[in-house]
Design a protein around this motif. Structure first.
Motif, PDB file in Angstrom:
ATOM      1  N   TYR A 159     -18.089 -31.382 -14.117  1.00 53.34           N
ATOM      2  CA  TYR A 159     -17.595 -30.601 -15.474  1.00 53.34           C
ATOM      3  C   TYR A 159     -18.791 -30.720 -16.109  1.00 53.34           C
ATOM      4  CZ  TYR A 159     -12.766 -28.548 -14.067  1.00 53.34           C
ATOM      5  OH  TYR A 159     -12.452 -27.966 -13.554  1.00 53.34           O
ATOM      6  N   LEU A 165     -14.189 -26.062 -20.356  1.00 54.20           N
ATOM      7  CA  LEU A 165     -13.740 -25.669 -19.209  1.00 54.20           C
ATOM      8  C   LEU A 165     -13.825 -27.631 -18.734  1.00 54.20           C
ATOM      9  CD1 LEU A 165     -15.426 -23.231 -17.040  1.00 54.20           C
ATOM     10  CD2 LEU A 165     -13.255 -23.734 -17.873  1.00 54.20           C
ATOM     11  N   GLY A 166     -13.696 -28.434 -19.740  1.00 51.13           N
ATOM     12  CA  GLY A 166     -14.252 -30.251 -18.899  1.00 51.13           C
ATOM     13  C   GLY A 166     -13.391 -30.941 -20.017  1.00 51.13           C
ATOM     14  N   LEU A 178     -13.599 -22.770 -10.572  1.00 53.53           N
ATOM     15  CA  LEU A 178     -13.086 -24.102 -11.221  1.00 53.53           C
ATOM     16  C   LEU A 178     -11.328 -23.641 -11.827  1.00 53.53           C
ATOM     17  CD1 LEU A 178     -15.786 -24.713 -12.653  1.00 53.53           C
ATOM     18  CD2 LEU A 178     -15.840 -25.375 -10.913  1.00 53.53           C
ATOM     19  N   THR A 179     -10.879 -22.282 -11.876  1.00 52.31           N
ATOM     20  CA  THR A 179      -9.861 -22.541 -12.903  1.00 52.31           C
ATOM     21  C   THR A 179      -8.765 -22.746 -11.649  1.00 52.31           C
ATOM     22  OG1 THR A 179     -10.306 -21.574 -14.544  1.00 52.31           O
ATOM     23  CG2 THR A 179      -7.973 -21.028 -13.956  1.00 52.31           C
ATOM     24  N   ILE A 182     -21.776 -29.724 -13.527  1.00 53.96           N
ATOM     25  CA  ILE A 182     -21.959 -27.962 -12.865  1.00 53.96           C
ATOM     26  C   ILE A 182     -22.570 -27.208 -15.010  1.00 53.96           C
ATOM     27  CG2 ILE A 182     -20.148 -26.019 -13.450  1.00 53.96           C
ATOM     28  CD1 ILE A 182     -20.337 -27.980 -10.251  1.00 53.96           C
ATOM     29  N   ALA A 183     -21.884 -27.639 -15.871  1.00 51.73           N
ATOM     30  CA  ALA A 183     -22.176 -27.832 -16.945  1.00 51.73           C
ATOM     31  C   ALA A 183     -23.592 -26.839 -17.282  1.00 51.73           C
ATOM     32  CB  ALA A 183     -21.454 -27.551 -18.202  1.00 51.73           C
ATOM     33  N   SER A 232     -14.478 -35.262 -15.641  1.00 53.24           N
ATOM     34  CA  SER A 232     -15.230 -34.948 -16.688  1.00 53.24           C
ATOM     35  C   SER A 232     -17.111 -34.745 -16.314  1.00 53.24           C
ATOM     36  CB  SER A 232     -15.374 -36.109 -17.590  1.00 53.24           C
ATOM     37  OG  SER A 232     -15.730 -35.368 -19.100  1.00 53.24           O
ATOM     38  N   LYS A 247     -19.363 -29.708 -26.970  1.00 52.06           N
ATOM     39  CA  LYS A 247     -18.654 -30.639 -26.879  1.00 52.06           C
ATOM     40  C   LYS A 247     -18.225 -31.303 -27.705  1.00 52.06           C
ATOM     41  CE  LYS A 247     -18.032 -31.843 -22.225  1.00 52.06           C
ATOM     42  NZ  LYS A 247     -16.394 -30.476 -21.389  1.00 52.06           N
ATOM     43  N   MET A 281     -18.476 -23.398 -21.402  1.00 59.20           N
ATOM     44  CA  MET A 281     -18.711 -24.259 -19.960  1.00 59.20           C
ATOM     45  C   MET A 281     -18.349 -25.342 -20.892  1.00 59.20           C
ATOM     46  SD  MET A 281     -19.554 -23.040 -17.417  1.00 59.20           S
ATOM     47  CE  MET A 281     -19.950 -24.439 -16.142  1.00 59.20           C
ATOM     48  N   ASP A 329      -8.771 -25.873 -10.262  1.00 61.38           N
ATOM     49  CA  ASP A 329      -8.017 -27.128 -10.913  1.00 61.38           C
ATOM     50  C   ASP A 329      -6.402 -26.249 -10.720  1.00 61.38           C
ATOM     51  OD1 ASP A 329      -8.255 -29.056 -12.885  1.00 61.38           O
ATOM     52  OD2 ASP A 329      -9.324 -27.988 -14.436  1.00 61.38           O
TER      53      ASP A 329
END
Length: 328
Positions: A53, A249-250, A26-27, A56-57, A50, A84, A246, A30
């Motif tokens: 992500y 990441l977003g 993912l990184t 994915i989470a 967003s 979050k 997770m 990005d």
């Protein structure tokens, strides 16, 4: 093959390797695809990214549920939603930092991305330390719980005074001890420039680097709340770390959508305060009222989601007449 099934902090090594592989992919995506060129990200693109992500989470949480059981899955989702929601507070502070250092939107994304990379490492260190303490001294959980209750109560009555970014001791120290430029140099964190006294070329930090440093310092402050909050949900290091990362990441994708309307989430802080009080209190409830039985994970998830959703909805309703603030 035996290595893949070796125990790493209570979880088979292949679980950890799968998660690390996902984060690396993912990184890299990005850095190499989404951020190949510096550009300002629009609100629509930010929301789509967003949503990607978050999907994915949530999918990762489903895998945790299948692989480690329903209780672990519920704990993961509870930790993810708490982190979050806490990240919205991060967004307000990050927006203030970028404004203070006059960082234009097209360079903010790159700074956020490298900030997240640093956070992944720093959170790992903090969580590993917390896990070691909890494993060695079980009573540390009571300290975490009491701290969460104290923090939640403090948040309920805290003023909205903005942080003094340039007055930060670390920023002052850097300003005195390393060469700094007074202007941006594109996406660069460091540039070569003549020394004011000797005339020799020296490496100087740009305002973008200072913004990156302060963002990571701010995250460490937020981690003091969020890491104990997830340890109060579970002591499974894998669940604590993965739910934390997770959610983070977003954050860079969510930032560009919410930074334009973060002022509309005024009442969310009260909901987050109640979440911290609830999470801290359930440790004492489980041990001293339920006789050591575990607090039902489904109840924890339900109360957490209800409080956060209620805070967001109430904030949006109460501030519906306020316009978005879009940075130029």
């Amino acid at each position: 093959m035996e290595f893949l099934y070796a125990d790493w902090l209570g979880t088979p090594a292949w679980f950890w390797l799968a998660f690390i592989g996902l984060v690396v992919v993912l990184t890299a995506f990005d850095l190499g695809v989404l951020n190949k060129e510096n550009k300002e990200m629009g609100i629509g693109e930010s929301l789509k990214l967003s949503a990607f992500y978050i999907s994915i989470a949530l999918a990762f949480g489903a895998w945790v549920w299948i692989a480690k059981g329903g209780e672990a899955g519920l704990q993961y989702y509870t930790g993810f939603f708490i982190e979050k929601a806490l990240s919205i507070d991060n967004i307000f502070v990050i927006s203030l930092i970028f404004t203070t250092f006059a960082i234009p939107p097209k360079y903010q994304y790159r700074a956020l991305l490298w900030g997240i990379v640093a956070v992944i490492v720093l959170r790992g260190i903090m969580i590993a330390g917390g896990a070691a303490l909890v494993t060695e001294y079980g009573w540390v959980l009571y300290i975490f719980a009491a701290f969460l209750i104290f923090t939640g109560v403090k948040m309920l009555f805290a003023s909205d005074t903005p942080m003094d970014v340039k007055g930060n001791p670390v920023v002052k120290w850097l300003s005195r001890h390393i060469p700094l430029t007074h202007e941006l140099h594109g996406e660069k964190f460091f540039v070569k420039q003549p020394d004011g006294k000797t005339g020799k070329l020296v490496t100087a930090a740009t305002p973008l680097f200072l913004a990156l440093v302060v963002i990571n310092l701010a995250d460490l402050v937020f981690a003091v709340d969020s890491v104990p909050a997830i340890f109060a949900i579970t002591t499974d290091t894998f669940i604590v770390y993965t739910s934390n990362i997770m959610a983070i990441l977003g954050l860079r994708a969510l930032y560009f959508a919410l930074s334009a309307m973060v002022h509309r989430f005024h009442y969310l802080k009260y909901a987050l305060a109640l979440v911290l009080v609830f999470i801290g209190s359930k440790i004492f409830v489980a041990d001293f009222i339920l006789g050591g039985d575990k607090f039902p994970p489904l109840v924890s998830l339900g109360v957490t989601v209800a409080l956060i959703a209620g805070g967001i909805i109430w904030s949006l309703v109460k501030t519906k007449d306020q316009p978005m603030v879009i940075e130029k």
